[in-house]
Scaffold this motif. Structure first.
Motif, short mmCIF file in Angstrom:
data_model
loop_
_atom_site.label_atom_id
_atom_site.label_comp_id
_atom_site.label_asym_id
_atom_site.label_seq_id
_atom_site.Cartn_x
_atom_site.Cartn_y
_atom_site.Cartn_z
N THR A 51 -42.31 21.40 -1.93
CA THR A 51 -42.44 21.15 -3.36
C THR A 51 -42.93 19.73 -3.58
OG1 THR A 51 -40.65 22.69 -3.88
CG2 THR A 51 -41.23 21.08 -5.57
N THR A 52 -43.97 19.57 -4.39
CA THR A 52 -44.56 18.26 -4.63
C THR A 52 -44.60 17.97 -6.12
OG1 THR A 52 -46.81 19.15 -4.72
CG2 THR A 52 -45.99 18.48 -2.58
N THR A 53 -44.45 16.68 -6.47
CA THR A 53 -44.48 16.24 -7.87
C THR A 53 -45.37 15.01 -8.00
OG1 THR A 53 -42.22 17.05 -8.23
CG2 THR A 53 -43.11 15.50 -9.84
N GLY A 54 -46.26 15.01 -8.97
CA GLY A 54 -47.15 13.88 -9.19
C GLY A 54 -48.23 14.25 -10.19
N PRO A 55 -49.26 13.42 -10.34
CA PRO A 55 -49.53 12.22 -9.55
C PRO A 55 -48.89 10.98 -10.17
CG PRO A 55 -51.38 12.62 -11.00
CD PRO A 55 -50.38 13.72 -11.27
N TYR A 56 -48.65 10.00 -9.30
CA TYR A 56 -48.13 8.71 -9.71
C TYR A 56 -49.08 7.61 -9.21
CZ TYR A 56 -43.68 11.28 -10.20
OH TYR A 56 -42.70 12.17 -10.54
N GLY A 57 -48.86 6.40 -9.72
CA GLY A 57 -49.54 5.24 -9.17
C GLY A 57 -50.77 4.81 -9.96
N THR A 58 -51.05 3.51 -9.88
CA THR A 58 -52.19 2.91 -10.57
C THR A 58 -53.11 2.21 -9.58
OG1 THR A 58 -50.87 0.93 -11.05
CG2 THR A 58 -50.93 2.64 -12.73
N PHE A 59 -53.06 2.62 -8.32
CA PHE A 59 -53.91 2.06 -7.27
C PHE A 59 -55.27 2.75 -7.32
CE2 PHE A 59 -55.39 1.52 -2.89
CZ PHE A 59 -54.97 0.24 -2.55
N THR A 60 -55.99 2.54 -8.40
CA THR A 60 -57.24 3.26 -8.63
C THR A 60 -58.37 2.27 -8.88
OG1 THR A 60 -56.69 3.45 -10.98
CG2 THR A 60 -56.09 5.29 -9.56
N LEU A 61 -59.58 2.69 -8.58
CA LEU A 61 -60.75 1.83 -8.71
C LEU A 61 -61.00 1.48 -10.17
CD1 LEU A 61 -63.16 0.53 -7.18
CD2 LEU A 61 -64.45 2.62 -7.74
N ARG A 62 -61.10 0.18 -10.45
CA ARG A 62 -61.47 -0.27 -11.79
C ARG A 62 -62.99 -0.29 -11.88
NH1 ARG A 62 -56.20 0.37 -10.82
NH2 ARG A 62 -54.91 -0.41 -12.53
N ALA A 63 -63.54 0.82 -12.37
CA ALA A 63 -64.99 0.99 -12.36
C ALA A 63 -65.69 0.03 -13.30
CB ALA A 63 -65.33 2.43 -12.73
N GLY A 64 -64.98 -0.48 -14.30
CA GLY A 64 -65.61 -1.37 -15.26
C GLY A 64 -65.79 -2.79 -14.75
N SER A 65 -65.19 -3.11 -13.61
CA SER A 65 -65.30 -4.47 -13.06
C SER A 65 -66.62 -4.62 -12.30
CB SER A 65 -64.13 -4.74 -12.12
OG SER A 65 -64.31 -5.94 -11.41
N ASP A 66 -67.15 -5.84 -12.27
CA ASP A 66 -68.34 -6.12 -11.46
C ASP A 66 -68.01 -7.04 -10.29
OD1 ASP A 66 -67.89 -8.47 -12.77
OD2 ASP A 66 -69.86 -8.60 -13.72
N ARG A 67 -66.70 -7.27 -10.03
CA ARG A 67 -66.29 -8.15 -8.94
C ARG A 67 -66.38 -7.44 -7.60
NH1 ARG A 67 -62.80 -9.60 -13.26
NH2 ARG A 67 -61.49 -7.79 -12.79
N ARG A 68 -66.53 -8.22 -6.52
CA ARG A 68 -66.47 -7.65 -5.18
C ARG A 68 -65.08 -7.09 -4.94
NH1 ARG A 68 -64.67 -11.41 -1.21
NH2 ARG A 68 -66.02 -10.41 0.32
N VAL A 69 -64.96 -6.16 -3.99
CA VAL A 69 -63.71 -5.45 -3.75
C VAL A 69 -63.20 -5.80 -2.35
CG1 VAL A 69 -62.57 -3.21 -3.65
CG2 VAL A 69 -64.49 -3.57 -5.22
N VAL A 70 -61.95 -6.24 -2.27
CA VAL A 70 -61.30 -6.54 -1.00
C VAL A 70 -60.10 -5.62 -0.83
CG1 VAL A 70 -60.07 -8.28 0.37
CG2 VAL A 70 -62.04 -8.95 -1.03
#
Length: 351
Positions: free
Chosen positions: A196-215
Motif C-alpha cells: 500500500t502506497t500513499t503520496g505524492p509528497y515533497g517539493t524537490f521539483t525542477l523550478r522551470a521558471g528559473s534561468d540559473r545553472r543547476v547543481v
C-alpha cells in the motif's frame, strides 16, 4: 464528531478546509495544496509556520524542530497542528508555484513487479499500481510505503518519470541491517506481493521558471529523485541551463547506473557528472568513465563551485550529508529560496 474549519495561508492567499482529526498539513495535501514539508513527523522543521489567528492544538513533536521559545511566540508545525477554529497562518518558507501545482495525496494499492540488486546495499524496487486509479506525481517527489503487517511506513523517492497510465513506480532503496522495510528486500518480499502506497509528497521539483545553472548534490539512495529530475530534463530536449551532478559514494563499487548517467549526458547539452569517493585514496577514473574526485561530496562541491550563490542547488542523501550541505551553502551565502531538499528523518527515510 469532528468539525471542519477554514484555514487561510498568507501571504499566498490560499484557503483550505481542515477537519479537527487531521493535521493542517494532511488537510492541505488532501486538497492538492503543497506547502514546504519534509519528514511529516514533527522532527525536521520544514513546515514551520506562524499562527496569526485562531485556536489549534499540536501533537507531540521534537523541540529540535520547534523550540519552546518559538512555540511561545506563536510558531507552529503544520504536520503536528490540528485546527479547532478558523485559522490564519503565515507561511515562512514557501514556493508559491509549487504550492499551487500540488497534486492531491491518494492511497493506492500496488504490487511488486521486480527487485534488482544494484550494489551491495542498494536495491532497485519496481512497483505497479493496481486498479483503475492512476498515480500522478511530479519528478523528484516521494511517497510512503506501508510496512506489511503494521501501521508504520517508510518514505522513498520515485526515480522514474510519470508514465501516464502504465502505473510503474521505481525506487532506489538502501538496505539497512534489521531494517523494517529495507530488510524485506533481502528476505520477506517477493515479486507479486501487494504493498500500500500513499503520496505524492515533497517539493524537490525542477523550478522551470528559473534561468540559473543547476547543481545536484546526492549520496547513496539520494540518487533516486535526482535521477527522476535528470530524466525530466533530458526528455525536454531544449534545456539550455548548465547542469552538474556531484554524487557521493564510498568506493568505486558503490557507484551504479553509470551507463544511464552517461546517456543522460548525451541528451543534456551542458551536463557534467562528478563522482566523489570518500573512502578511497585513489580511483581509476578512466575505467569508471568519469572525471571524479576523492573526498566528501559537500567538501568537493565547496572547493569546485566558485559561484554557488548564482545556482539552484538540489540535495538528497543521508541526513549527515544534508546537514553538512546546508552548513556549507549558508556559509557560501546561497539564498534559501535557491536550495531544495527533502530531509527525511532516519525513521521516516529508512528503518
Amino acid at each position: 464528531m469532528s468539525q471542519t474549519h477554514r484555514v487561510r495561508f498568507d501571504p499566498v492567499d490560499i484557503e483550505i478546509e481542515a477537519n479537527e482529526d487531521e493535521t493542517v498539513l494532511d488537510a492541505a495535501f488532501r486538497q492538492g495544496v503543497m506547502p514546504l514539508h519534509g519528514c511529516k513527523e514533527g522532527q525536521c522543521s520544514s513546515c514551520k509556520s506562524f499562527l496569526l489567528d485562531g485556536d489549534l492544538q499540536m501533537d507531540r513533536y521534537s523541540t529540535f524542530a520547534l523550540a519552546d521559545y518559538e512555540s511561545d511566540e506563536g510558531y507552529v508545525l503544520l504536520c503536528r497542528a490540528h485546527a479547532y477554529s478558523d485559522l490564519d497562518i503565515e507561511l515562512i518558507n514557501y514556493d508559491e508555484d509549487m504550492i499551487r501545482a500540488g497534486l492531491p495525496v491518494v492511497t493506492v494499492p500496488t504490487r511488486v513487479e521486480a527487485m534488482e540488486q544494484l550494489t551491495h546495499d542498494i536495491t532497485l524496487l519496481r512497483l505497479v499500481v493496481e486498479g483503475p486509479d492512476a498515480f500522478r506525481f511530479h519528478p523528484g517527489q516521494y511517497l510512503d510505503i506501508t510496512i506489511p503487517g503494521s501501521d508504520e511506513h517508510r518514505s522513498f523517492s520515485m526515480a522514474n518519470l510519470p508514465q501516464g497510465q502504465d502505473g510503474k513506480l521505481e525506487f532506489l532503496i538502501k538496505r539497512y541491517p534489521g531494517g523494517k522495510f529495507s530488510g524485506l528486500l533481502e528476505e520477506g518480499l517477493s515479486v507479486g506481493d501487494a504493498l500500500t502506497t500513499t503520496g505524492p509528497y515533497g517539493t524537490f521539483t525542477l523550478r522551470a521558471g528559473s534561468d540559473r545553472r543547476v547543481v545536484f548534490i546526492g549520496g547513496g539512495a539520494g540518487m533516486a529523485p535526482i535521477l527522476s529530475v535528470l530524466r525530466q530534463i533530458a526528455a525536454k530536449g531544449d534545456f539550455d541551463r548548465e547542469v552538474v551532478f556531484y554524487y557521493g559514494a564510498r568506493t568505486p563499487d558503490d557507484l551504479f547506473l553509470l551507463d544511464e548517467i552517461r546517456d543522460i549526458g548525451v541528451r543534456i547539452p551542458n551536463f557534467r557528472f562528478v563522482p566523489c569517493l570518500s573512502d578511497s585514496d585513489e580511483a581509476n577514473w578512466k575505467e569508471i568513465g568519469f572525471d571524479g574526485a576523492i573526498g566528501m561530496v559537500t567538501d568537493i562541491v565547496d572547493d569546485r563551485e566558485s559561484k554557488l550563490s548564482e545556482a539552484d542547488v538540489y540535495m538528497c542523501g543521508p541526513p549527515p550529508m544534508i546537514d553538512a550541505g546546508l552548513e556549507m551553502l549558508v556559509a557560501r551565502s546561497v539564498p534559501q529560496e535557491q536550495i531544495f531538499y527533502d530531509k527525511f528523518t532516519v525513521s521516516a527515510q529508512a528503518d
